[in-house]
Design an enzyme around this catalytic site. Structure first.
Site, PDB file in Angstrom:
ATOM      1  N   HIS A 167     -17.808  -6.431 -11.026  1.00 41.29           N
ATOM      2  CA  HIS A 167     -16.400  -6.022 -10.999  1.00 41.29           C
ATOM      3  C   HIS A 167     -16.023  -5.514  -9.612  1.00 41.29           C
ATOM      4  CE1 HIS A 167     -12.761  -3.956 -12.744  1.00 41.29           C
ATOM      5  NE2 HIS A 167     -12.967  -3.165 -11.702  1.00 41.29           N
ATOM      6  N   GLU A 168     -16.833  -4.634  -9.048  1.00 38.08           N
ATOM      7  CA  GLU A 168     -16.504  -4.073  -7.726  1.00 38.08           C
ATOM      8  C   GLU A 168     -16.586  -5.144  -6.633  1.00 38.08           C
ATOM      9  OE1 GLU A 168     -15.049  -1.384  -7.614  1.00 38.08           O
ATOM     10  OE2 GLU A 168     -15.539  -0.771  -9.660  1.00 38.08           O
ATOM     11  N   HIS A 171     -13.445  -7.116  -6.587  1.00 38.41           N
ATOM     12  CA  HIS A 171     -12.344  -6.472  -5.875  1.00 38.41           C
ATOM     13  C   HIS A 171     -12.363  -6.880  -4.398  1.00 38.41           C
ATOM     14  CE1 HIS A 171     -10.354  -4.039  -8.812  1.00 38.41           C
ATOM     15  NE2 HIS A 171     -11.412  -3.307  -9.101  1.00 38.41           N
ATOM     16  N   TYR A 182      -2.708  -2.890  -5.026  1.00 42.14           N
ATOM     17  CA  TYR A 182      -3.288  -2.131  -6.134  1.00 42.14           C
ATOM     18  C   TYR A 182      -2.270  -1.153  -6.730  1.00 42.14           C
ATOM     19  CZ  TYR A 182      -7.249  -0.258  -8.768  1.00 42.14           C
ATOM     20  OH  TYR A 182      -8.115   0.105  -9.768  1.00 42.14           O
ATOM     21  N   GLU A 191      -7.257  -5.550 -11.159  1.00 43.98           N
ATOM     22  CA  GLU A 191      -8.260  -5.052 -12.094  1.00 43.98           C
ATOM     23  C   GLU A 191      -8.735  -6.153 -13.042  1.00 43.98           C
ATOM     24  OE1 GLU A 191     -10.098  -2.300 -12.979  1.00 43.98           O
ATOM     25  OE2 GLU A 191      -9.626  -1.800 -10.903  1.00 43.98           O
ATOM     26  N   ASP A 264      -2.486   6.514 -12.429  1.00 48.33           N
ATOM     27  CA  ASP A 264      -3.373   5.356 -12.271  1.00 48.33           C
ATOM     28  C   ASP A 264      -2.676   4.213 -11.540  1.00 48.33           C
ATOM     29  OD1 ASP A 264      -5.657   3.757 -12.534  1.00 48.33           O
ATOM     30  OD2 ASP A 264      -5.115   3.089 -14.553  1.00 48.33           O
ATOM     31  N   HIS A 269      -5.306   0.179 -14.956  1.00 47.91           N
ATOM     32  CA  HIS A 269      -6.407  -0.010 -15.896  1.00 47.91           C
ATOM     33  C   HIS A 269      -5.927  -0.159 -17.334  1.00 47.91           C
ATOM     34  CE1 HIS A 269      -8.615   1.764 -12.460  1.00 47.91           C
ATOM     35  NE2 HIS A 269      -9.611   1.015 -12.895  1.00 47.91           N
TER      36      HIS A 269
END
Length: 446
Positions: A167-168, A171, A182, A191, A264, A269
């Site tokens: 996942h990271e 990004h 973002y 995301e 957020d 998210h």
């Protein structure tokens, strides 16, 4: 007092479900698959590729070097090098999990998508583990993939589920392709795309077709005491956990339930569940391995030039349909099933005002996508130093400031002093005074 904001203002209700233990059969199967992947790829040193133009996909995977650093429970980056490409296991679980995970992630992008590292130019990948003390997060900061060890009470180490690492890394891929901002819908897409490739990696390691995948993100991230299956469920957003302390999973999976919030970074998210569900539906409909079917379609849309940095869900949906070829109809239907095309979500409402004399601190976002808040009276005699901390943090002189470039999965802090407009500061831009104030109020015994 510290509390978890479960965003109960949204219009759906998440019914309780019988929680499952985190380390179930699927988790054990994935651990075995990772061991097999390590054995398959071996620990021998990689040889440098001779040219990009004639390199095979395996050659591309071999060309992307990586180094795992150890921050030693500090927040200094990158930390001390602990293991690099071709080196043997160290015995440090987090270091070795990061090493196996980045090898598998690089291999998937190279062998299936013909992408040479996150920048498609063979950039070395830098990772850091043991970041901070009991740090409950993982993030990409533009240079590093960073992983905390968790607090051991709610969260395990963030290197444990391999899909967190994928996942990271994804990004970083988004940053070097469409560059999705973002915030709001483009941030939720950022995301979601990261979850898409994370789930594709997990299924690839398990040898699963899309129809067989569990579509869970972060399975194993919670300790066994938490009533949770995972952090997110792409097939059923809003059902991944329901715990007395954390509350119910607040993700939504349809535009009818789109969450409008200033927390957020605009609910990136929470609302990512909408494109997540669209991908899951498309992947099952297209059939076969997710990364080779719908995953390829999503990737081609991401790099095709039609997805702008501020793209909303409808823009991204149109881009996936345009590159889907024979699968265009089922991809279009997948988006329609989550309401994209007839609803876009409106602008976030104006922030509520806080009575004069109160200080409110909110921390939202992070990989876990939760919101934690604390509020105190600035004149409370039991907290004589809070007003001084506010002055030290420079909040009294600020009014509604915000950073235009939030970073994926880093925390967003919001400070509200009296009746002034909230001040939003991304984690990487916190001053020492602001960090101390947040720590003072948000720590469990604050």
């Amino acid at each position: 007092m510290t509390s978890w904001d479960t965003h109960t203002g949204r219009c759906t209700f998440i019914p309780p479900w019988l929680a499952e233990r985190v380390d179930g059969p699927e988790r054990a199967a994935l651990d075995e698959a990772l061991r097999a992947e390590r054995a398959r790829r071996g620990l021998e040193a990689r040889s440098a590729r001779t040219s990009t133009s004639d390199a095979t996909a395996e050659g591309l995977a071999a060309a992307a070097a990586w180094t795992v650093h150890d921050a030693g429970s500090t927040t200094s980056l990158p930390g001390t090098p602990a293991r690099s490409t071709g080196e043997p296991e160290t015995g440090d679980v987090a270091v070795d999990e990061a090493a196996v995970g980045i090898e598998a992630t690089l291999a998937m992008f190279a062998e299936v998508l013909e992408r040479d590292s996150h920048d498609d130019a063979g950039a070395p990948v830098s990772l850091t583990v043991h970041y901070g003390s009991d740090y409950n997060n993982a993030f990409w900061d533009g240079t590093q993939l960073v992983f905390g060890d968790g607090d051991g009470r709610i969260f395990e180490r963030f290197t444990k589920p391999v899909d967190v690492l994928a996942h990271e890394f994804s990004h970083a891929v988004v940053e070097h392709t469409a560059g999705l901002v973002y915030r709001d819908q483009s941030g939720a897409l950022n995301e979601s795309v990261a979850d898409v490739f994370a789930s594709c990696l997990k299924q690839r390691l398990l040898g699963q077709d899309a129809a067989d995948g569990d579509w869970l993100i972060g399975e194993g991230i919670f300790t066994p005491s938490i009533r949770a299956r995972a952090l997110r469920d792409m097939a059923a957003p809003g059902t991944a956990y329901d715990d007395p302390e954390l509350g119910a999973d607040p993700q939504v999976g349809h535009m009818d339930d789109y969450v409008e919030t200033t927390a957020d970074n605009g609910g990136v998210h929470l609302n990512s569940g909408i494109p997540n569900k669209a991908f899951q539906l498309a992947a099952v409909a297209v059939g076969g391995r997710a990364i080779e079917g719908a995953g390829r379609i999503w990737y081609d849309a991401l790099v095709g030039g039609d997805v702008t940095a501020d793209a909303d869900f409808a823009t991204f949906a149109a881009a996936t349909v345009a590159v889907a070829g024979e699968h265009a109809d089922v991809v279009r239907q997948a988006w329609a099933q989550v309401g994209v095309g007839r609803a876009t979500g409106s602008a976030a409402p104006a922030p509520q005002q806080v009575p004069t004399g109160r200080l409110r601190v909110e921390r939202s976002g992070g990989f876990i996508g939760r919101t934690e808040t604390a509020e105190v009276d600035l004149d409370d005699p039991a907290l004589p130093d809070v007003r001084a901390l506010v002055e030290q943090a420079g909040l009294a002189a600020l009014d509604g400031s915000s950073d235009p470039t939030p970073r994926p999965d880093m925390f967003l802090y919001t400070f509200t002093v009296g009746d002034r407009a909230p001040v939003r500061v991304p984690e990487h831009l916190l001053t020492a005074g602001q960090a101390e104030l947040a720590h003072r109020l948000l720590r469990p015994d604050g």
